[in-house]
Design a protein around this motif. Structure first.
Motif, PDB file in Angstrom:
ATOM      1  N   ILE A 370     -17.814  18.368   6.367  1.00  0.00           N
ATOM      2  CA  ILE A 370     -17.353  17.988   7.698  1.00  0.00           C
ATOM      3  C   ILE A 370     -17.089  16.492   7.825  1.00  0.00           C
ATOM      4  N   VAL A 371     -17.143  15.785   6.702  1.00  0.00           N
ATOM      5  CA  VAL A 371     -16.638  14.409   6.679  1.00  0.00           C
ATOM      6  C   VAL A 371     -15.206  14.474   6.173  1.00  0.00           C
ATOM      7  N   PRO A 372     -14.233  14.096   6.992  1.00  0.00           N
ATOM      8  CA  PRO A 372     -12.835  14.165   6.559  1.00  0.00           C
ATOM      9  C   PRO A 372     -12.589  13.361   5.284  1.00  0.00           C
ATOM     10  N   GLU A 373     -11.516  13.705   4.607  1.00  0.00           N
ATOM     11  CA  GLU A 373     -11.193  13.074   3.330  1.00  0.00           C
ATOM     12  C   GLU A 373     -10.645  11.663   3.540  1.00  0.00           C
ATOM     13  N   ASP A 374     -10.970  10.773   2.604  1.00  0.00           N
ATOM     14  CA  ASP A 374     -10.470   9.402   2.672  1.00  0.00           C
ATOM     15  C   ASP A 374      -8.941   9.398   2.565  1.00  0.00           C
ATOM     16  N   VAL A 375      -8.346   8.344   3.077  1.00  0.00           N
ATOM     17  CA  VAL A 375      -6.890   8.233   3.140  1.00  0.00           C
ATOM     18  C   VAL A 375      -6.455   6.929   2.483  1.00  0.00           C
ATOM     19  N   ASN A 376      -5.494   7.007   1.588  1.00  0.00           N
ATOM     20  CA  ASN A 376      -4.947   5.792   0.972  1.00  0.00           C
ATOM     21  C   ASN A 376      -4.148   4.983   1.989  1.00  0.00           C
ATOM     22  N   LEU A 377      -4.229   3.674   1.872  1.00  0.00           N
ATOM     23  CA  LEU A 377      -3.443   2.774   2.699  1.00  0.00           C
ATOM     24  C   LEU A 377      -2.362   2.126   1.832  1.00  0.00           C
ATOM     25  N   TYR A 378      -1.132   2.112   2.338  1.00  0.00           N
ATOM     26  CA  TYR A 378      -0.002   1.585   1.582  1.00  0.00           C
ATOM     27  C   TYR A 378       0.732   0.511   2.394  1.00  0.00           C
ATOM     28  N   SER A 379       1.338  -0.412   1.676  1.00  0.00           N
ATOM     29  CA  SER A 379       2.230  -1.387   2.299  1.00  0.00           C
ATOM     30  C   SER A 379       3.594  -1.269   1.640  1.00  0.00           C
ATOM     31  N   VAL A 380       4.615  -1.737   2.346  1.00  0.00           N
ATOM     32  CA  VAL A 380       5.968  -1.727   1.784  1.00  0.00           C
ATOM     33  C   VAL A 380       6.392  -3.157   1.514  1.00  0.00           C
ATOM     34  N   GLU A 381       6.662  -3.461   0.250  1.00  0.00           N
ATOM     35  CA  GLU A 381       7.083  -4.795  -0.150  1.00  0.00           C
ATOM     36  C   GLU A 381       8.328  -4.683  -1.033  1.00  0.00           C
ATOM     37  N   ASP A 382       9.391  -5.353  -0.626  1.00  0.00           N
ATOM     38  CA  ASP A 382      10.642  -5.326  -1.395  1.00  0.00           C
ATOM     39  C   ASP A 382      11.123  -3.903  -1.655  1.00  0.00           C
ATOM     40  N   ASN A 383      11.056  -3.098  -0.582  1.00  0.00           N
ATOM     41  CA  ASN A 383      11.500  -1.698  -0.637  1.00  0.00           C
ATOM     42  C   ASN A 383      10.678  -0.836  -1.596  1.00  0.00           C
ATOM     43  N   SER A 384       9.510  -1.306  -2.000  1.00  0.00           N
ATOM     44  CA  SER A 384       8.621  -0.485  -2.836  1.00  0.00           C
ATOM     45  C   SER A 384       7.283  -0.314  -2.131  1.00  0.00           C
ATOM     46  N   VAL A 385       6.677   0.845  -2.362  1.00  0.00           N
ATOM     47  CA  VAL A 385       5.404   1.166  -1.718  1.00  0.00           C
ATOM     48  C   VAL A 385       4.261   0.777  -2.648  1.00  0.00           C
ATOM     49  N   LYS A 386       3.271   0.091  -2.094  1.00  0.00           N
ATOM     50  CA  LYS A 386       2.141  -0.371  -2.899  1.00  0.00           C
ATOM     51  C   LYS A 386       0.830   0.036  -2.232  1.00  0.00           C
ATOM     52  N   LYS A 387      -0.070   0.614  -3.023  1.00  0.00           N
ATOM     53  CA  LYS A 387      -1.388   0.966  -2.499  1.00  0.00           C
ATOM     54  C   LYS A 387      -2.226  -0.301  -2.353  1.00  0.00           C
TER      55      LYS A 387
END
Length: 439
Positions: A370-387
């Motif tokens: 009942i603890v929800p699953e962790d979620v990755n955080l991403y940013s967008v830099e130079d049209n590429s996605v980075k964790k």
């Protein structure tokens, strides 16, 4: 991939909106899918929340609707291709076909009867059913219907069984379309008043990369995701594993287990029953105890908690026996097999001289579940996605709050009919010894 457009147009009205299933009509109308109309989404929740009587079929349609919405954004971002988009939509329709009557409650009995070492689950049963020879009115197997709709059958089977990386789009325990759909629809049907995130806005910012789900690290989206995780946990603690709901489920588990043993029923045949047929079977059992248990279920004759095992930090009630977190994990592992709960009830009956039908031992949800699953955080830099991290690592107070609520909720409860409460309390130490020995 261009879908087959020769199928008739079809829209189905769910509780919140109509869902266009025209592209997948052969699947939606196949007997394997239609069997979900006679299986409840929320099992015994309706005994406490009377509106919660909707079917697995309606739930599956809404999961498909959410999957369609998420996939449009994932495709635009280049996270998935057209074939993955089509396959996950088909799998979202079929993800629950392996459920038996009353879902997880019956599964925890039948699965261990079928294979004690590796219990059969609804995911594995779903994979079996998709490979079955059952045909629709036009003589098509579900495989033929899937392939007619342009699906990759082998991959869809693996997604349903959670063996393919694309399964996380549906089953991730925070952002998965299954979790989002049942959280919203179940809250609607039960009337549970909650602070709902705006799902369609959230979906625009979801990222899927190599089997992992995440979001763009935007303040508003992070806030909505935290709300979603809180909402998921509240539904588990206040609705799905409501103490009264769990007791109704335990009555059914006990009655079914006894009927299987006495009548030597084939668990796989029981798994394919609809809920009405199962109740009728148990109501007309040759065994008096089975009939008595179902009568109490029908009449809402609830039991009262006489003794409970709780994690020491939260064991404040006089009838609580404090345990540490390690022992709580052992309890969860031991009694996830509900047949072991029956053995515990039998031993308590021997010690207290209380009739077996007057004792219910229930286990609340696994704290980790009942603890929800962790979620990755991403940013967008130079049209590429980075964790750039994860939600729990970046917001440890939010994570610790979820953990504390799950631990506070945990309990192994010994409940009895009201007149028997003092007998349980008088044997407190003996019951503690029995539980410790079994674990």
């Amino acid at each position: 991939m261009k879908l087959n457009l020769r199928f008739p147009s079809r829209e189905i009205y769910t509780c919140l909106r109509k869902v266009d299933v025209s592209d997948y009509l052969p699947i939606v109308e196949h007997p394997i899918m239609l069997s979900l109309e006679e299986k409840s989404q929320l099992s015994f929740v309706y005994k406490v929340f009377p509106g919660g009587k909707h079917s697995r079929y309606e739930h599956s349609l809404f999961v498909y609707h959410f999957t369609d919405e998420v996939n449009k954004h994932l495709y635009e971002k280049g996270c998935i291709d057209e074939e993955q988009m089509n396959d996950t939509k088909i799998a979202s329709l079929l993800h629950d076909v392996g459920h038996g009557p009353f879902s997880h409650y019956v599964e925890r009995i039948l699965g261990f009867f079928i294979n004690p070492k590796e219990p059969l689950t609804h995911e594995k049963m779903g994979m079996e059913l998709l490979k079955s020879k059952e045909v629709d009115r036009e003589g098509r197997t579900i495989r033929e219907c899937i392939e007619e709709c342009g699906g990759n059958f082998e991959r869809i089977v693996k997604i349903v069984g959670k063996e393919a990386k694309e399964a996380s789009i549906i089953s991730h325990h925070t952002l998965g379309t299954d979790k989002c759909a049942y959280t919203l629809v179940d809250a609607h049907h039960t009337g549970y008043l909650i602070d709902k995130p705006y799902f369609l806005d959230l979906f625009k910012h979801v990222i899927y990369f190599d089997g992992e789900m995440g979001i763009l690290a935007l303040r508003d989206i992070i806030s909505q995701t935290q709300r979603l995780q809180t909402l998921i946990q509240e539904m588990y603690t206040n609705v799905y594993y409501n103490e009264k709901v769990v007791r109704f489920g335990r009555l059914m588990e006990k009655a079914l287990e006894r009927e299987i043993r006495i009548e030597k029923l084939d668990p796989r045949e029981v798994w394919r029953m609809n809920e009405g047929a199962l109740i009728y079977r148990l109501e007309n059992s040759k065994d008096r105890d089975v009939r008595e248990l179902i009568k109490r279920y029908r009449r809402n004759e609830l039991y009262e908690t006489a003794l409970q095992f709780r994690i020491e930090s939260y064991a404040h009630e006089k009838n609580s026996i404090p345990i540490d977190k390690n022992f709580a994990r052992k309890l969860t592992k031991k009694f996830m097999n509900r047949i072991n709960l029956t053995s515990l009830e039998e031993r308590i009956s021997e010690v207290t001289k209380i009739p077996w039908v007057d004792i219910l031992v229930t286990l609340s949800a696994d704290p980790e579940r009942i603890v929800p699953e962790d979620v990755n955080l991403y940013s967008v830099e130079d049209n590429s996605v980075k964790k750039i991290g994860t939600l729990f690592n970046s917001y440890p107070l939010h994570h610790s709050s979820l953990l504390e609520k799950s631990e506070d909720f945990f309990a192994l409860r010994v409940a009895v009919t009201p007149k028997m409460r003092d007998k349980i309390l008088s044997k407190r130490e003996s019951i503690k010894e029995i539980v410790t020995e079994m674990v």
